[in-house]
Design an enzyme around this catalytic site. Structure first.
Site, PDB file in Angstrom:
ATOM      1  N   GLU B  70     -27.071 -13.168  16.103  1.00 39.75           N
ATOM      2  CA  GLU B  70     -26.350 -14.411  15.793  1.00 39.75           C
ATOM      3  C   GLU B  70     -25.791 -15.108  17.018  1.00 39.75           C
ATOM      4  OE1 GLU B  70     -26.094 -11.649  13.994  1.00 39.75           O
ATOM      5  OE2 GLU B  70     -26.567 -12.193  11.937  1.00 39.75           O
ATOM      6  N   HIS B 139     -19.548  -9.720   2.680  1.00 37.30           N
ATOM      7  CA  HIS B 139     -20.514 -10.770   2.314  1.00 37.30           C
ATOM      8  C   HIS B 139     -19.924 -11.736   1.287  1.00 37.30           C
ATOM      9  CE1 HIS B 139     -23.317  -7.914   4.141  1.00 37.30           C
ATOM     10  NE2 HIS B 139     -24.257  -8.821   4.115  1.00 37.30           N
TER      11      HIS B 139
END
Lengths: 345, 336, 324
Positions: B70, B139
């Protein structure tokens, strides 16, 4: 196998800088990482131990070879593995330059080592050869980019060096004499083991030579068809073996015929040849070009200002080196590899 | 009757239309195509939930799979934006902010100011957020408040298919870095969405429902909860005004304050944790600038100060519900 | 083959290195008076690296720099007068006094910014290089980073990304031996940063960072390779900084005489001057003239910075966004 306390010490020189010059970029030469140099030294130590070598002198360094080896030595202590020889790092100031290698060799020589194992390329061996006198070298190529040192598994070189140090073979059986080139530029004197290459490049820059159009002339102590590097240009016209009592030279450029030469790993290039000939021992020849830079064993070292005179001489009394196949062959025929605890076949 | 498509289809359509309009628009992220380097389909997934499916073949070379890296690819999107590309980088789950925040808040957000106004960084970072999928603590978060805190970033939280298309198109055309947050639970929501391209300006809240008793400011998916509650409250004679800010940075403070001045009562519904949240931010705004209009204390309805739990039994307790809003509105109406 | 250096190139290289040296030496002096605000990290000693690399670049190529960024800025063509004003916190500075020493950037010359975050630049140059690649332009991007940043995950991610996307990026590791006060002998597990290249499928080389000619050729080869689509490479430049991590650092962690010895024996400007005068390419008088011009430039930049206005209250909230 003898385990004699009288077995002489061995020296190890591992060039911290070898294997990561610009040829990784300009050709596809092998990157030779520090960790692999440490691994090679560990394999040498294992072979030394098997032949009874008890003391090893090492050049210290600032980039982690010595540090890596110390970690390995520490690690073994905990695991109760077979004893390695005692590794003694030379107590010497470090300059992070070729001077370190030179000083280390001088000290090993003074300490009376039986031989010096050298890990490096042609450049490293050139420095060592300038300081080793009659102390023999056991040569190991760090990478695929060299003509002088052996490209061989370190265990075998370690075994041969250990057997030689232990007296299991005689110097006559184990050692060979190499040629060298002596270059005089003004007051400065330099040696080369493989070849001297004069380039049109003004500066030593990144040292390597990889552009064939920059090459003016090449003088080789030996030029073997299966060797990589600038000597391959000479080998294409006038091959000369390592043990032959001559050298050879070529002039490049002009309208000469082109010769394909493997001047670096992955780099097979046409080089125009205008003239060539043999070099006879002890007969100085003058360099043709006096402007540009001179590469010794593949690395530009000297910038020519156009004013000095420069001459080159082939000498037959270069350094001694260990012939690993001959040494192992002689040792086996003598029974030097028989293990006393297991009886004879 | 206009065409109805889902929130997810509206995102895909916005990307498709902007990629067709401007060659500088590229889409990158983990599995935005799905299949790079593999022996089978090169557009195998089209995003982990299929949001970008089909773009790979329509826009060759401009839908770019990345390693799971990322910091690397979000930073690359930012670097590409510095030289005039308009990258849309997908972070997949906003929770993954943790492994690339530096590139967003120290680099992208600050370039223009640090460089004396000489930089433009038109990057969009898309990510899904929110609880309700049994996806547990790493998440399921709603981190828009963290981005909103950072000067230099714009933060978009669309609550319906129409807005998500118009706001994404605006995000791509915008010349500042934009964080575009999509609630997972909204992907299947259907709504009327024009086929043609349109942009919705930032900093303009939508008054989703008009009313005169209580102002409910709701963020993202919470707009739906507020609508559900308002329908129930209507039956009980309480008329709610629902405001969807649509962007938390910039925030349309005028629309919020005007409504609070009209109703005198404010509930803020925010799915994130309570501390330093959009709820506390908007409550603070009203307390400071509409104090004299208030007839009752401000109520903040948020998730608790805990990670999002896994078990459905706990996760349902975690997420603010319509019942919470109904109870809060009634208590405000009865406050004396 | 790297372009051969003309006489003009040699004069330009010397002027660039001298400008960086003079800029940094002057900051060192002026910082001691307490007039210069904030943190200042000086590049003195490392000039051959920035200069040798950037002489191979054009304004369309991008570089990302570090907290020790003044040298990269000057070598990439950022105006030293604006830089000096920026470091003094003036409205006339490169970044209007809002960036300071650690954030000098000028995108018009491809300078993506000095960076206060160690390792921050790696991902960014993957983006500028990706843009060039997608547009079919022959531009390369260079990420300067130090031995400290070589241990940051962002650099590893960027090296992997550059390799898998086959980007025209050069990772230019300036290994000056110290990350703040911690030796790279301690902090870099493989000891040679160049060794890490092979793990990312790219070539890695080490070059003497005191030797302009060596850096110029090595970086030139890496840049030419990248321009032709050959992909990323890692060039490790071994060098030394003359001053502390930041101004005020007394460098008690270094060996006595370490810096002086390097200044006396390896200094890039001394080496360069000795070699170009020895072979007759440039005269000492020409070098002396450049020294005088550079000194006048830096003197002028300091005088201007001192008298230029600081930003005003009206500037506080400008340029946070393009529009908001």
């Amino acid at each position: 196998m003898k385990h004699s306390s009288s077995t002489a010490a061995l020296g190890i020189i591992a060039n911290p800088a070898s294997g990561r010059d610009i040829r990784r970029l300009t050709s596809r030469a092998l990157v030779f990482p520090t960790v692999e140099k440490v691994n090679m030294i560990e394999r040498l130590l294992g072979a030394f131990a098997a032949t009874g070598v008890q003391r090893v002198l090492m050049m210290p360094d600032l980039v982690g070879i010595a540090a890596g080896l110390l970690r390995a030595v520490e690690g073994r202590r905990g695991q109760g593995e077979a004893a390695w020889p005692e590794v003694e790092f030379l107590d010497m100031p470090l300059t992070d330059s070729a001077l370190d290698t030179q000083r280390a060799v001088e000290r090993m020589r003074a300490a009376g080592v039986a031989a010096i194992v050298v890990l490096g390329g042609d450049g490293t061996h050139r420095i060592v050869a300038g300081a080793c006198g009659e102390t023999p070298l056991a040569t190991l190529s760090s990478g695929t980019n060299n003509a002088f040192p052996d490209l061989r598994e370190a265990t075998l070189t370690g075994l041969a060096a250990g057997l030689f140090a232990a007296g299991a073979v005689t110097p006559d059986e184990a050692l060979v004499r190499n040629k060298r080139l002596r270059l005089q530029v003004g007051e400065r004197e330099e040696l080369a083991l493989v070849e001297v290459c004069v380039t049109h490049l003004e500066h030593v820059g990144a040292r390597a030579v990889w552009d064939p159009s920059s090459i003016a002339e090449v003088y080789a102590a030996f030029a073997e068809p299966d060797a990589i590097g600038l000597s391959s240009i000479v080998a294409g016209v006038s091959p000369v073996g390592r043990r032959q009592p001559q050298g050879a030279w070529v002039h490049c450029g002009g309208e000469g015929h082109g010769m394909l030469a493997p001047i670096a790993p992955g780099l097979v290039v046409p080089v125009p040849i205008s003239a060539s000939g043999l070099l006879q021992p002890d007969q100085p020849v003058a360099l043709r070009s006096l402007r540009g830079s001179v590469a010794l064993d593949g690395e530009r070292e000297i910038e020519l200002d156009g004013r000095q005179t420069a001459t080159l001489t082939l000498e037959l009394d270069g350094p001694l080196s260990l012939d690993v196949p001959a040494t192992l062959d002689a040792a086996i025929r003598r029974g030097a590899l028989h293990h006393p605890a297991m009886g004879r076949p | 009757m206009a065409r109805k498509i889902t929130y997810q289809q509206a995102i895909n359509e916005a990307l498709d239309q902007e990629m067709s309009r401007d060659q500088n628009v590229i889409v990158m992220g983990e599995d935005v195509a799905g299949g790079a380097g593999s022996p089978g389909e090169q557009d195998a997934w089209g995003g982990v939930l299929g949001v970008t499916r089909g773009l790979y073949h329509k826009h060759p070379g401009r839908v770019i799979d990345t390693p799971i890296s990322e910091s690397g690819y979000v930073g690359a999107a930012i670097g590409a934006a510095c030289c005039g590309m308009r990258p849309v980088a997908e972070l997949m789950f906003v929770d993954f902010l943790g492994v690339c925040f530096d590139q967003i808040f120290n680099q992208a957000a600050k370039f223009r100011y640090m460089f004396g106004g000489k930089a433009e960084t038109p990057v969009v970072i898309r990510a899904m957020y929110g609880a309700g999928f049994r996806a547990a603590a790493q998440h399921s978060q709603c981190l828009y408040n963290i981005f909103t805190h950072i000067p230099g970033l714009k933060v978009v939280v669309p609550s319906n298919p129409y807005d998500v298309k118009g706001l994404l198109i605006q995000s791509i055309r915008d010349n500042d870095p934009v964080i575009f947050l999509e609630h997972k639970a909204l992907y299947t929501m259907e709504g009327e969405v024009p086929e043609e391209s349109y942009a919705i300006p930032f900093g303009e809240a939508a008054v989703v429902r008009e009313g005169h008793d209580v102002t409910i400011v709701a963020i993202g998916r919470m707009v739906l909860k507020a609508q559900e509650a308002a329908a129930e409250l209507q039956k009980q004679g309480i008329h709610c005004e629902i405001i969807d800010p649509r962007t938390t940075s910039p925030l349309d403070t005028d629309t919020i304050l005007e409504s609070v001045e009209k109703t005198g009562r404010l509930i803020v519904v925010d799915e994130s944790h309570p501390r330093c949240s959009m709820a506390s931010d908007i409550a603070g705004l009203a307390a400071e600038r509409a104090f004299s209009s208030l007839k009752a204390p401000i109520r903040q309805i948020t998730g608790p100060h805990s990670p999002v739990p896994f078990s459905d039994a706990l996760e349902e307790l975690y997420i603010p519900s319509a019942a919470h809003i109904v109870a809060a509105a009634k208590s405000l109406k009865e406050f004396r | 083959m790297t372009k051969a250096l003309t006489r003009d190139d040699l004069l330009k290289a010397y002027r660039t290195m001298r400008t960086i040296r003079e800029f940094e030496e002057r900051l060192h002096t002026d910082f001691a008076t307490g007039e210069i605000p904030g943190f200042v990290h000086l590049y003195a000693g490392e000039e051959a690296s920035a200069t040798g690399v950037c002489m191979n670049l054009t304004a369309e190529d991008h570089i990302a720099s570090t907290h020790r960024g003044h040298g990269h800025c000057i070598a990439k063509g950022v105006d030293p007068v604006g830089m000096m004003a920026e470091i003094w916190g003036r409205k006339t500075g490169t970044c209007k006094g809002k960036g300071g020493s650690m954030h000098i950037a000028d995108l018009s010359v491809g300078m993506l910014g000095a960076n206060g975050i160690v390792g921050g630049g790696g991902p960014l140059v993957c983006g500028t290089a990706l843009a060039a690649k997608l547009r079919g332009q022959p531009y390369v991007s260079v990420c300067f980073f130090g031995d400290g940043a070589s241990n940051q995950g962002t650099i590893f991610e960027a090296m992997n990304l550059a390799s898998v996307w086959n980007l025209p990026v050069i990772f230019l590791a300036e290994n000056n031996g110290y990350a703040e006060a911690t030796s790279s002998k301690f902090s870099v597990a493989c000891d040679n940063i160049a060794d890490r290249a092979s793990a990312f499928g790219m070539p890695g080389i080490t070059v003497d960072g005191f030797d302009f000619f060596a850096v110029y050729e090595a970086a030139g080869a890496a840049i030419e390779r990248a321009r032709k689509g050959g992909g990323p490479s890692l060039v490790e430049v071994k060098l030394s900084r003359y001053y502390g991590h930041f101004e005020g650092d007394q460098q008690t962690y270094r060996a006595p005489g370490e810096v002086q010895n390097i200044r006396d024996t390896k200094d890039c400007l001394l080496q360069f001057a000795r070699r170009v005068t020895a072979n007759g390419q440039i005269s000492q008088a020409e070098l002396d003239a450049i020294d005088a011009e550079v000194k006048a430039l830096i003197d002028g930049s300091v005088a201007k910075a001192k008298s230029d206005p600081k930003p005003s209250e009206a500037d506080l909230l400008t340029d946070v966004y393009v529009s908001y």
